[in-house]
Design a protein around this motif. Structure first.
Motif, mmCIF file in Angstrom:
data_model
loop_
_atom_site.group_PDB
_atom_site.id
_atom_site.type_symbol
_atom_site.label_atom_id
_atom_site.label_comp_id
_atom_site.label_asym_id
_atom_site.label_seq_id
_atom_site.Cartn_x
_atom_site.Cartn_y
_atom_site.Cartn_z
ATOM 1 N N ALA A 102 0.850 -1.199 0.000
ATOM 2 C CA ALA A 102 0.000 0.000 0.000
ATOM 3 C C ALA A 102 0.883 1.247 0.000
ATOM 4 C CB ALA A 102 -0.903 -0.024 1.235
ATOM 5 N N GLN A 103 1.966 1.198 0.770
ATOM 6 C CA GLN A 103 2.917 2.314 0.809
ATOM 7 C C GLN A 103 3.614 2.479 -0.544
ATOM 8 O OE1 GLN A 103 5.570 2.107 4.221
ATOM 9 N NE2 GLN A 103 6.868 3.741 3.393
ATOM 10 N N PHE A 104 3.923 1.347 -1.147
ATOM 11 C CA PHE A 104 4.576 1.354 -2.463
ATOM 12 C C PHE A 104 3.683 2.098 -3.469
ATOM 13 C CE2 PHE A 104 5.681 -0.924 -6.500
ATOM 14 C CZ PHE A 104 7.014 -0.566 -6.544
ATOM 15 N N GLU A 105 2.399 1.843 -3.349
ATOM 16 C CA GLU A 105 1.419 2.483 -4.236
ATOM 17 C C GLU A 105 1.308 3.974 -3.921
ATOM 18 O OE1 GLU A 105 -1.352 1.833 -7.307
ATOM 19 O OE2 GLU A 105 -0.565 0.135 -6.192
ATOM 20 N N SER A 106 1.137 4.284 -2.635
ATOM 21 C CA SER A 106 0.858 5.676 -2.250
ATOM 22 C C SER A 106 2.065 6.587 -2.442
ATOM 23 C CB SER A 106 0.384 5.733 -0.797
ATOM 24 O OG SER A 106 1.452 5.381 0.060
ATOM 25 N N GLU A 107 3.267 6.055 -2.348
ATOM 26 C CA GLU A 107 4.458 6.914 -2.477
ATOM 27 C C GLU A 107 4.980 7.004 -3.914
ATOM 28 O OE1 GLU A 107 7.467 6.437 0.457
ATOM 29 O OE2 GLU A 107 6.034 6.565 2.104
ATOM 30 N N GLY A 108 4.225 6.449 -4.838
ATOM 31 C CA GLY A 108 4.584 6.604 -6.250
ATOM 32 C C GLY A 108 5.384 5.454 -6.827
ATOM 33 N N GLY A 109 5.729 4.463 -6.002
ATOM 34 C CA GLY A 109 6.552 3.354 -6.482
ATOM 35 C C GLY A 109 5.923 2.613 -7.650
ATOM 36 N N ALA A 110 4.614 2.341 -7.530
ATOM 37 C CA ALA A 110 3.933 1.580 -8.587
ATOM 38 C C ALA A 110 3.950 2.366 -9.896
ATOM 39 C CB ALA A 110 2.505 1.280 -8.149
ATOM 40 N N GLU A 111 3.770 3.672 -9.770
ATOM 41 C CA GLU A 111 3.738 4.530 -10.971
ATOM 42 C C GLU A 111 5.120 4.568 -11.643
ATOM 43 O OE1 GLU A 111 3.002 9.205 -11.836
ATOM 44 O OE2 GLU A 111 2.169 8.379 -9.975
ATOM 45 N N TRP A 112 6.174 4.746 -10.833
ATOM 46 C CA TRP A 112 7.529 4.773 -11.393
ATOM 47 C C TRP A 112 7.869 3.427 -12.024
ATOM 48 C CZ3 TRP A 112 9.467 6.432 -5.918
ATOM 49 C CH2 TRP A 112 9.045 7.731 -5.647
ATOM 50 N N SER A 113 7.499 2.366 -11.307
ATOM 51 C CA SER A 113 7.791 1.021 -11.796
ATOM 52 C C SER A 113 7.151 0.803 -13.165
ATOM 53 C CB SER A 113 7.268 -0.002 -10.780
ATOM 54 O OG SER A 113 7.235 -1.272 -11.335
ATOM 55 N N GLN A 114 5.871 1.211 -13.281
ATOM 56 C CA GLN A 114 5.159 1.025 -14.554
ATOM 57 C C GLN A 114 5.796 1.855 -15.661
ATOM 58 O OE1 GLN A 114 2.752 -1.336 -14.897
ATOM 59 N NE2 GLN A 114 3.152 -0.898 -17.052
ATOM 60 N N ALA A 115 6.213 3.072 -15.312
ATOM 61 C CA ALA A 115 6.836 3.944 -16.322
ATOM 62 C C ALA A 115 8.119 3.301 -16.856
ATOM 63 C CB ALA A 115 7.151 5.303 -15.711
ATOM 64 N N ILE A 116 8.887 2.681 -15.954
ATOM 65 C CA ILE A 116 10.146 2.044 -16.391
ATOM 66 C C ILE A 116 9.844 0.797 -17.225
ATOM 67 C CG2 ILE A 116 12.236 0.871 -15.585
ATOM 68 C CD1 ILE A 116 12.182 2.784 -13.149
ATOM 69 N N VAL A 117 8.881 -0.006 -16.768
ATOM 70 C CA VAL A 117 8.520 -1.211 -17.528
ATOM 71 C C VAL A 117 8.056 -0.811 -18.926
ATOM 72 C CG1 VAL A 117 6.844 -3.099 -17.667
ATOM 73 C CG2 VAL A 117 7.990 -2.635 -15.513
ATOM 74 N N ASP A 118 7.222 0.224 -19.006
ATOM 75 C CA ASP A 118 6.731 0.676 -20.320
ATOM 76 C C ASP A 118 7.889 1.095 -21.216
ATOM 77 O OD1 ASP A 118 4.188 0.191 -19.495
ATOM 78 O OD2 ASP A 118 3.699 2.292 -19.036
ATOM 79 N N SER A 119 8.861 1.806 -20.613
ATOM 80 C CA SER A 119 9.989 2.268 -21.430
ATOM 81 C C SER A 119 10.842 1.087 -21.909
ATOM 82 C CB SER A 119 10.851 3.251 -20.643
ATOM 83 O OG SER A 119 11.565 2.576 -19.623
ATOM 84 N N LEU A 120 10.939 0.063 -21.079
ATOM 85 C CA LEU A 120 11.727 -1.117 -21.472
ATOM 86 C C LEU A 120 11.026 -1.901 -22.570
ATOM 87 C CD1 LEU A 120 12.799 -2.305 -17.910
ATOM 88 C CD2 LEU A 120 14.370 -1.612 -19.715
ATOM 89 N N ASN A 121 9.715 -1.888 -22.525
ATOM 90 C CA ASN A 121 8.952 -2.671 -23.505
ATOM 91 C C ASN A 121 8.693 -1.934 -24.801
ATOM 92 O OD1 ASN A 121 8.669 -5.127 -22.150
ATOM 93 N ND2 ASN A 121 7.053 -4.294 -20.853
ATOM 94 N N GLN A 122 9.132 -0.678 -24.851
ATOM 95 C CA GLN A 122 8.881 0.081 -26.089
ATOM 96 C C GLN A 122 9.685 -0.461 -27.253
ATOM 97 O OE1 GLN A 122 9.493 4.229 -25.357
ATOM 98 N NE2 GLN A 122 7.413 4.511 -24.570
#
Lengths: 532, 326
Positions: free
Chosen positions: A512-532
């Motif tokens: 829940a903390q990972f989500e609220s502190e932006g971790g999930a968002e950053w993680s997704q942004a990096i995954v998206d960039s890797l999969n581009q």
């Protein structure tokens, strides 16, 4: 005017070279036609083919301009100045006929210096980089592409012959090669004190349940036989999560199939292992084990040297540490403390499947090098030539780092002709074990390795166990999103892992903390960039 | 008429300017030796302190630390990102809290110990005491951290926990360096132990400058030891305390080593300061970091440090009859 004269001279020189070559060819052909018997004709034909082949090779060799000087930058894995680096340099220069300039910053500050060198633009011809910097600098175009030079080279043939092509394939970026790694990356294998197993009447564990039962026995029982129950711990590590990829290598039995970083799935897409269920289960295992007291309570503040010292002092019995040379180091240090040094290098338990092998540091030719082929041929390729130069990289200089003379070194007696390493110039009472290249890990062995017989059994055994049960970590890929977010993301992940392990928060609260502190968002942004 | 006066004024001003210029040149010529001696310092300051400030330009770019690589102007994007990051805010406030509290505690302790040392009559004992309290300052932070990690260990080998458990105050060892509630107090204690002794030097020097006649006169007037301390010693120390506080306040944003060696993953939210934040941005990124962003954090830190000094200077002028420090 000057240009015209120069052009004319060059044209004349080229014409003369071509005519001379034609002349040679003609004379050889003339010689072959003078033979009358069939046998003689065959022999001559063979001779001609050989000569032509030799000529072609010579031509190919002369195509590569031999550098007069090579500048290199390396960390403390090469013998240091205090340990006879000047002798190494002189020997290398004598073997290759090339002036070598070595820039070897302090080992701990190596990557600070590397950063400064790239920022200043004053680059050496060839530089040693870890996998992270290798991919990052390659993607920024400051490393030379050596794919075409490597393909078909003698070095590739030697690596192929040793069955190590896959390791070189593993460091290709989009199918292109920007450096060469002369050794495997090695990794950590779990060592268990044999005496402790025996004292507790246990066999080496093969499953997680058996592993935990062993740790419990080591924590609550009297595995060290000092007559006191419960004054030891099962396992210790320097932190609950590693500071760099592959992150999980100090506690693999708890992480099992979980990986807290970015990895490439079988279908080729990238994912962040931290967001997967396997990681949540791993965190729960760590929290449970820590609450049960089977992990060293000082794990968070331990450095690796603290762990080693505690292991030598018999404070805990299971230590996941480097395979190969370290097996011998651990054994000798235990014995130096009057303890039983026999260690069992565990095959990975069923739930772990494989240990993870890190990607070895990569030797790269920088884009500012004016003679990439020359540096490749005379520096990188000779590093694994199977002969004298490889010997130099692997064991150092005869008479300085190794010898075959009859003598006593550090209490060990050697007969005439017996290969052995000499006493460390910096650390009295200890012998060298290797130079830059680890004999256990080289991608192509020496043609006749004099040190092979000197490698200790436990060293060989742990290296073999690891090699047979490991997979190579994914090459880290650099993207803009990773540059933007991964610093914060990794710090947040590390904090959450530590807090769950300490029982401060539950796994669900951590996510829940990972989500609220932006971790999930950053993680997704990096995954998206890797999969581009 | 007024035009004539204006012309005359202009002439006078020109004459004055010329006289001033000549006077300046004469002064420079007269004190040329001092100017020559000042030159190396000036050049060093220029080369190592002012010219590198040009690098602040990178705070507005996506600089990746590679010579010759294209550097894109990103405007305030790095600052926008910085202010949107919870970790930055946490690091910023942690820096101020840890640094300023440490400064106040250390100064207070240094003054107190100086006063005690000043009261010691036996000169040999005084020197021995001074040497003992100076010594920790010369230990590296790495060694200090190792020693205190051992002393504060949660196991039975930790001296503090052993005492607390054996005396029945607690049942189970406390992991002082891995618990948020304990980390900050431990940080202050360790800093006090290490740096208080060194801080006493300047106060002792001030105390030794107070004329014994003043104390003698006070004694004749019937002042006791406490009154002498209150009415003679403390006022004499007042200026030094303010100067020390102000000078150290300029450095409050530079907290790194002492925090870095004592922190661990479990106390990051409590212990992360701006310098360690930059460190983790650089070494945890798993790639070549965005140096533009870390420069932006560094620039913000410097600006805040500068503002703090200016505030202190203003406060100093108010408190000390117009006497500032810059």
């Amino acid at each position: 005017m000057k240009k015209k004269v120069l052009s004319t001279l060059l044209a004349l020189t080229m014409t003369a070279s071509v005519l001379t070559a034609c002349g040679s060819s003609d004379s050889t052909n003339t010689e072959t036609t003078t033979e009358t018997t069939e046998e003689a004709a065959e022999e001559t034909a063979e001779t001609t083919e050989e000569a032509e082949a030799t000529e072609e090779t010579a031509e190919a060799e002369t195509d590569v301009e031999k550098p007069e000087k090579i500048t290199m930058m390396v960390d403390g894995t090469l013998v240091t100045q205090e340990n006879g680096r000047d002798e190494f340099e002189a020997a290398w220069e004598a073997l290759t006929g090339i002036d070598l300039e070595i820039n070897q910053p302090d080992h701990d500050a190596y990557y600070d210096q590397v950063g400064q060198v790239f920022a200043s633009g004053d680059l050496p011809d060839v530089i040693l980089l870890d996998s992270t910097r290798y991919t990052s600098y390659a993607s920024m175009g400051v490393l030379a592409d050596i794919t075409d030079i490597y393909e078909g080279s003698d070095l590739q043939a030697r690596v192929s012959a040793a069955g190590n092509d896959a390791l070189i394939e593993g460091i290709k970026i989009d199918g292109r090669l920007y450096g060469f790694t002369p050794t495997r990356g090695n990794g950590c294998v779990t060592y268990v004190k044999k005496a402790w197993l025996d004292n507790c009447g246990l066999e080496a564990p093969t499953t997680y349940d058996e592993y935990v039962a062993m740790l419990e026995a080591f924590t609550t029982g009297d595995p060290d036989g000092n007559g006191v129950d419960g004054d030891t711990y099962g396992v210790s590590a320097a932190g609950f999560i590693g500071g760099e990829a592959p992150y999980v290598n100090y506690l693999p039995e708890f992480y099992q199939d979980a990986y807290p970083g970015f990895y490439q799935k079988e279908d080729g897409t990238w994912a962040d292992g931290f967001t997967e269920d396997a990681m949540k289960e791993a965190l729960q295992r760590i929290a449970d084990a820590n609450a049960a007291g089977i992990i060293d309570p000082e794990t968070l503040t331990n450095g690796t040297s603290d762990c080693r010292n505690k292991f030598y002092e018999d404070k805990f019995g299971v230590f996941t540490y480097w395979a190969g040379t370290w097996a011998t180091n651990l054994k000798t240090n235990l014995e130096a403390n009057g303890l039983d040094g026999e260690l069992v290098a565990l095959e990975p338990i069923a739930e772990v499947g494989n240990y993870i092998e890190r990607i070895a540091p990569v030797w790269c030719i920088t884009a500012s090098c004016s003679n990439v082929e020359g540096v490749y041929k005379y520096f990188i390729e000779t590093m694994l030539d199977g002969g004298d130069v490889q010997m130099l990289w692997q064991y150092g200089v005869e008479g300085v780092h190794w010898s075959t003379a009859a003598e006593e070194v550090c209490g060990n007696t050697y007969a005439e002709g017996e290969f052995h390493m000499l006493e460390n110039l910096e650390k009295e009472g200890t012998q060298y074990t290797k130079n830059h290249l680890d004999p256990n890990l080289v991608l192509a062995p020496l043609d006749n390795d004099p040190g092979a017989a000197a490698i200790a059994d436990e060293n060989k055994a742990s290296a073999e166990t690891f090699a047979a049960n490991s997979v190579v970590a994914d090459l880290p890929i650099s993207t803009d999103a990773m540059q933007q977010y991964n610093g914060d993301l990794t710090t947040l992940k590390n904090e959450l892992v530590a807090n769950v392990a300490q029982g401060k928060i539950t796994v669900d609260e951590a996510y829940a903390q990972f989500e609220s502190e932006g971790g999930a968002e950053w993680s997704q942004a990096i995954v998206d960039s890797l999969n581009q | 008429m007024s035009k004539k006066i204006d012309e005359q004024t202009q002439k006078n001003l020109a004459i004055l300017k010329e006289a001033n210029r000549r006077s300046t040149l004469r002064r420079i010529k007269k004190y040329r030796g001092f100017y020559v001696m000042f030159l190396p310092v000036f050049i060093l300051a220029l080369v190592f302190h002012y010219i590198p400030m040009i690098g602040n330009y990178y705070a507005f770019t996506d600089y990746k630390g590679i010579a010759g690589a294209k550097v894109n102007w990103v405007g305030l994007a790095n600052f926008t990102k910085m202010f949107s990051m919870a970790a930055f805010h946490s690091a910023f406030w942690n820096t101020l809290f840890l640094s300023i509290t440490k400064l106040l505690l250390n100064t207070f302790a240094a003054v107190l110990i100086s006063l005690f040392l000043n009261e010691i009559v036996n000169i040999h004992f005084k020197k021995i005491a001074q040497t003992i309290i100076y010594l920790p300052h010369f230990m590296s932070w790495v060694v200090t951290a190792s020693v205190f990690t051992l002393i504060l260990s949660p196991t039975s080998e930790g001296m503090v926990n052993q005492i607390l458990v054996s005396s029945g105050i607690i049942d189970k060892g406390i992991y002082f360096l891995a618990e948020d509630t304990w980390w900050k107090p431990m940080f202050f204690v360790i800093n006090l132990w290490k740096d208080t002794g060194w801080g006493t030097i300047i106060f002792l020097a001030t105390l030794s400058g107070i004329s014994p006649d003043v104390y003698e006169a006070a004694s004749i007037d019937g002042a006791g030891r406490f009154q002498k301390m209150r009415y003679i010693t403390m006022p004499a120390l007042q200026n030094t305390i303010i100067t020390v506080l102000i000078l150290n306040l300029a450095k409050v944003m530079n907290l790194f080593e002492s925090v870095f060696v004592l922190q661990n993953d479990a106390v990051l939210s409590t212990s992360n300061v701006l310098q360690t934040y930059v460190y983790y941005q650089t070494f945890n990124s798993g790639t070549i970091p965005n140096y533009g962003y870390t420069t932006a954090v560094g620039l913000t830190k410097s600006v805040v440090g500068c503002i703090l000094v200016l505030i202190c200077n203003w406060a100093s002028k108010k408190v000390r009859d117009g006497r500032g420090i810059v």
